[in-house]
Design a protein around this motif. Sequence first.
Motif, PDB file in Angstrom:
ATOM      1  N   PHE A   1      19.096   4.848   3.166  1.00 34.91           N
ATOM      2  CA  PHE A   1      17.820   4.936   2.463  1.00 34.91           C
ATOM      3  C   PHE A   1      17.528   6.383   2.062  1.00 34.91           C
ATOM      4  CE2 PHE A   1      17.149   1.125   5.121  1.00 34.91           C
ATOM      5  CZ  PHE A   1      16.673   0.235   4.168  1.00 34.91           C
ATOM      6  N   TRP A   2      17.204   6.545   0.793  1.00 34.13           N
ATOM      7  CA  TRP A   2      16.647   7.812   0.301  1.00 34.13           C
ATOM      8  C   TRP A   2      15.171   7.523   0.050  1.00 34.13           C
ATOM      9  CZ3 TRP A   2      18.326  12.833  -1.086  1.00 34.13           C
ATOM     10  CH2 TRP A   2      17.449  13.557  -1.896  1.00 34.13           C
ATOM     11  N   VAL A   3      14.298   8.066   0.900  1.00 36.26           N
ATOM     12  CA  VAL A   3      12.862   7.801   0.802  1.00 36.26           C
ATOM     13  C   VAL A   3      12.183   9.036   0.228  1.00 36.26           C
ATOM     14  CG1 VAL A   3      10.798   7.093   2.062  1.00 36.26           C
ATOM     15  CG2 VAL A   3      13.052   6.329   2.851  1.00 36.26           C
ATOM     16  N   GLU A   4      11.443   8.867  -0.860  1.00 36.62           N
ATOM     17  CA  GLU A   4      10.861  10.041  -1.505  1.00 36.62           C
ATOM     18  C   GLU A   4       9.386   9.867  -1.815  1.00 36.62           C
ATOM     19  OE1 GLU A   4      13.326  10.500  -5.030  1.00 36.62           O
ATOM     20  OE2 GLU A   4      11.737   9.640  -6.265  1.00 36.62           O
TER      21      GLU A   4
ATOM     22  N   ASP B   1       0.804  -1.228   0.000  1.00 34.21           N
ATOM     23  CA  ASP B   1       0.000   0.000   0.000  1.00 34.21           C
ATOM     24  C   ASP B   1       0.835   1.275   0.000  1.00 34.21           C
ATOM     25  OD1 ASP B   1      -2.167  -1.649   0.064  1.00 34.21           O
ATOM     26  OD2 ASP B   1      -2.684  -1.293   2.163  1.00 34.21           O
ATOM     27  N   TYR B   2       2.009   1.234   0.623  1.00 31.32           N
ATOM     28  CA  TYR B   2       2.797   2.455   0.800  1.00 31.32           C
ATOM     29  C   TYR B   2       3.944   2.609  -0.201  1.00 31.32           C
ATOM     30  CZ  TYR B   2       0.554   3.667   5.242  1.00 31.32           C
ATOM     31  OH  TYR B   2      -0.351   4.025   6.202  1.00 31.32           O
ATOM     32  N   ILE B   3       4.517   1.490  -0.627  1.00 32.58           N
ATOM     33  CA  ILE B   3       5.738   1.561  -1.438  1.00 32.58           C
ATOM     34  C   ILE B   3       5.445   1.344  -2.925  1.00 32.58           C
ATOM     35  CG2 ILE B   3       7.993   0.514  -1.867  1.00 32.58           C
ATOM     36  CD1 ILE B   3       8.132  -0.139   1.106  1.00 32.58           C
ATOM     37  N   ARG B   4       5.916   2.259  -3.734  1.00 33.19           N
ATOM     38  CA  ARG B   4       5.769   2.130  -5.188  1.00 33.19           C
ATOM     39  C   ARG B   4       6.916   1.290  -5.769  1.00 33.19           C
ATOM     40  NH1 ARG B   4       2.673   4.969  -8.135  1.00 33.19           N
ATOM     41  NH2 ARG B   4       2.511   6.641  -6.600  1.00 33.19           N
ATOM     42  N   ARG B   5       8.135   1.612  -5.341  1.00 37.97           N
ATOM     43  CA  ARG B   5       9.300   0.911  -5.902  1.00 37.97           C
ATOM     44  C   ARG B   5      10.487   1.025  -4.955  1.00 37.97           C
ATOM     45  NH1 ARG B   5       9.753   3.789 -10.024  1.00 37.97           N
ATOM     46  NH2 ARG B   5       8.504   2.584 -11.473  1.00 37.97           N
ATOM     47  N   ILE B   6      11.274  -0.047  -4.879  1.00 37.00           N
ATOM     48  CA  ILE B   6      12.534  -0.050  -4.141  1.00 37.00           C
ATOM     49  C   ILE B   6      13.656  -0.280  -5.150  1.00 37.00           C
ATOM     50  CG2 ILE B   6      13.905  -1.115  -2.305  1.00 37.00           C
ATOM     51  CD1 ILE B   6      11.250  -2.216  -1.159  1.00 37.00           C
ATOM     52  N   THR B   7      14.641   0.608  -5.177  1.00 40.21           N
ATOM     53  CA  THR B   7      15.742   0.465  -6.125  1.00 40.21           C
ATOM     54  C   THR B   7      17.074   0.480  -5.389  1.00 40.21           C
ATOM     55  OG1 THR B   7      14.446   1.691  -7.777  1.00 40.21           O
ATOM     56  CG2 THR B   7      16.790   1.354  -8.243  1.00 40.21           C
ATOM     57  N   TRP B   8      17.877  -0.527  -5.636  1.00 38.63           N
ATOM     58  CA  TRP B   8      19.254  -0.556  -5.141  1.00 38.63           C
ATOM     59  C   TRP B   8      20.051   0.305  -6.112  1.00 38.63           C
ATOM     60  CZ3 TRP B   8      22.698  -5.565  -5.452  1.00 38.63           C
ATOM     61  CH2 TRP B   8      23.968  -5.281  -4.929  1.00 38.63           C
ATOM     62  N   THR B   9      20.373   1.525  -5.700  1.00 40.81           N
ATOM     63  CA  THR B   9      20.940   2.501  -6.643  1.00 40.81           C
ATOM     64  C   THR B   9      22.458   2.500  -6.693  1.00 40.81           C
ATOM     65  OG1 THR B   9      20.958   4.307  -5.021  1.00 40.81           O
ATOM     66  CG2 THR B   9      18.947   4.030  -6.348  1.00 40.81           C
ATOM     67  N   HIS B  10      23.117   2.305  -5.532  1.00 42.18           N
ATOM     68  CA  HIS B  10      24.584   2.397  -5.494  1.00 42.18           C
ATOM     69  C   HIS B  10      25.181   1.411  -4.497  1.00 42.18           C
ATOM     70  CE1 HIS B  10      23.281   6.361  -6.981  1.00 42.18           C
ATOM     71  NE2 HIS B  10      24.424   6.406  -7.616  1.00 42.18           N
ATOM     72  N   LYS B  11      26.404   1.049  -4.767  1.00 37.01           N
ATOM     73  CA  LYS B  11      27.172   0.198  -3.867  1.00 37.01           C
ATOM     74  C   LYS B  11      28.518   0.866  -3.604  1.00 37.01           C
ATOM     75  CE  LYS B  11      29.789  -4.143  -3.964  1.00 37.01           C
ATOM     76  NZ  LYS B  11      30.074  -5.367  -4.744  1.00 37.01           N
TER      77      LYS B  11
ATOM     78  N   GLN C   1      25.316   0.158   1.083  1.00 40.60           N
ATOM     79  CA  GLN C   1      24.379   0.108  -0.035  1.00 40.60           C
ATOM     80  C   GLN C   1      23.453   1.322   0.048  1.00 40.60           C
ATOM     81  OE1 GLN C   1      25.283  -2.201  -1.903  1.00 40.60           O
ATOM     82  NE2 GLN C   1      26.184  -3.738  -0.566  1.00 40.60           N
ATOM     83  N   VAL C   2      23.105   1.879  -1.096  1.00 41.37           N
ATOM     84  CA  VAL C   2      22.175   3.001  -1.148  1.00 41.37           C
ATOM     85  C   VAL C   2      20.889   2.527  -1.823  1.00 41.37           C
ATOM     86  CG1 VAL C   2      21.777   5.364  -1.924  1.00 41.37           C
ATOM     87  CG2 VAL C   2      24.088   4.638  -1.287  1.00 41.37           C
ATOM     88  N   PHE C   3      19.771   2.678  -1.113  1.00 41.69           N
ATOM     89  CA  PHE C   3      18.474   2.274  -1.632  1.00 41.69           C
ATOM     90  C   PHE C   3      17.574   3.500  -1.788  1.00 41.69           C
ATOM     91  CE2 PHE C   3      17.822  -2.490  -0.540  1.00 41.69           C
ATOM     92  CZ  PHE C   3      19.109  -2.783  -0.954  1.00 41.69           C
ATOM     93  N   LYS C   4      16.902   3.590  -2.912  1.00 45.97           N
ATOM     94  CA  LYS C   4      15.866   4.608  -3.080  1.00 45.97           C
ATOM     95  C   LYS C   4      14.510   3.933  -2.920  1.00 45.97           C
ATOM     96  CE  LYS C   4      14.781   6.367  -7.186  1.00 45.97           C
ATOM     97  NZ  LYS C   4      14.777   7.229  -8.393  1.00 45.97           N
ATOM     98  N   VAL C   5      13.683   4.486  -2.035  1.00 44.08           N
ATOM     99  CA  VAL C   5      12.347   3.943  -1.800  1.00 44.08           C
ATOM    100  C   VAL C   5      11.332   5.006  -2.214  1.00 44.08           C
ATOM    101  CG1 VAL C   5      10.753   2.978  -0.101  1.00 44.08           C
ATOM    102  CG2 VAL C   5      13.228   2.597   0.151  1.00 44.08           C
ATOM    103  N   GLU C   6      10.578   4.708  -3.256  1.00 47.10           N
ATOM    104  CA  GLU C   6       9.560   5.640  -3.753  1.00 47.10           C
ATOM    105  C   GLU C   6       8.208   5.267  -3.150  1.00 47.10           C
ATOM    106  OE1 GLU C   6      10.203   6.330  -8.204  1.00 47.10           O
ATOM    107  OE2 GLU C   6      11.473   4.584  -7.772  1.00 47.10           O
ATOM    108  N   LEU C   7       7.544   6.257  -2.577  1.00 49.62           N
ATOM    109  CA  LEU C   7       6.296   6.010  -1.852  1.00 49.62           C
ATOM    110  C   LEU C   7       5.054   6.369  -2.664  1.00 49.62           C
ATOM    111  CD1 LEU C   7       7.215   7.453   1.672  1.00 49.62           C
ATOM    112  CD2 LEU C   7       7.413   5.088   0.878  1.00 49.62           C
TER     113      LEU C   7
END
Length: 215
Positions: free
Chosen positions: A91-94, A35-45, A62-68
Motif C-alpha cells: 500500500f502507498w497511502v498518501e 470519510d477517510y478515503i478519497r480513492r483506492i487504485t490498483w496501480t501495479h501487478k 499487488q500495489v495499491f495507492k490509497v488517497e486520503l
Amino acid sequence: MEFFNLPVRTRVGKVVPKNAFDQSTNTKQKKIFADYIRRITWTHKLSPDTINLNSQDIEEIQVFKVELKIKSNILKILEIINKSIPYHIVFWVEFEDHAYISASMKHPHPTNNNISVIDWTFNSAWFKKNENKINLTLKGSLDSVFKDLCVKITGKPELGRKSMAAILQNQEEIKSLKGEIRRIKSAITKSSQFNEKVELNLKLKKLEHQMKIIE
C-alpha cells in the motif's frame, strides 16, 4: 506520480470501488471508508508474467495507492482490504504531499478461502512523497522482492540476512518488549513504595538492555 518507478508492463491503473469491501465491513468501518478515503487504485501487478521473476510462496504482489481525505494511518482499513484479497499487497497511502508505505506478510485462512490471515504488518513513517527512499527492487524472486521491501520499511538492513520467519519473530519480540516496558514505566509512576520502585527500575533496565540487543 510513479512512486515506485515500476516497469510499464506492470501497470494496471484500475480504480477499486470502496463498496467492493462492503461484505467485509461493519457500519462503523463503512463510514471510515467513506470519510477517510478519497480513492483506492490498483496501480501495479508484479507476477511472473509481468516482471519475469519466479514465485515460491508469494504468487503475486499487488500495489495499491490509497488517497486520503484526512491524514491518518487507517491501519484497520488496510487490514480489511488485505484480508479480502488473496495476494500480497503493497500500500502507498498518501495525503496531499505526504505518504507512507504498508505491507503485510499473510497466509491463506485454513478453512476459509475467501480471507487471508495477517502474520505481521510493516509500516513506514510518514514522509514527503518526493523524498521516498523505499523502493521495490525487482531481483531474485517475488518472495525476495517482498522481503526486501519489508526490511527496508524496518530501517534495519541487517535483517536482510535473516529468513522471513526470523524477521517476523524479531518484530514480535520487539512489540512484546515495548509493551512490557510501557507497563513497567506505568507501574513505576503509580508506585508509592521505595523498595517496589527500585525493583521495578531494575526490571526496566534489564528490559531496555534486551531491547538494545534485538532492535
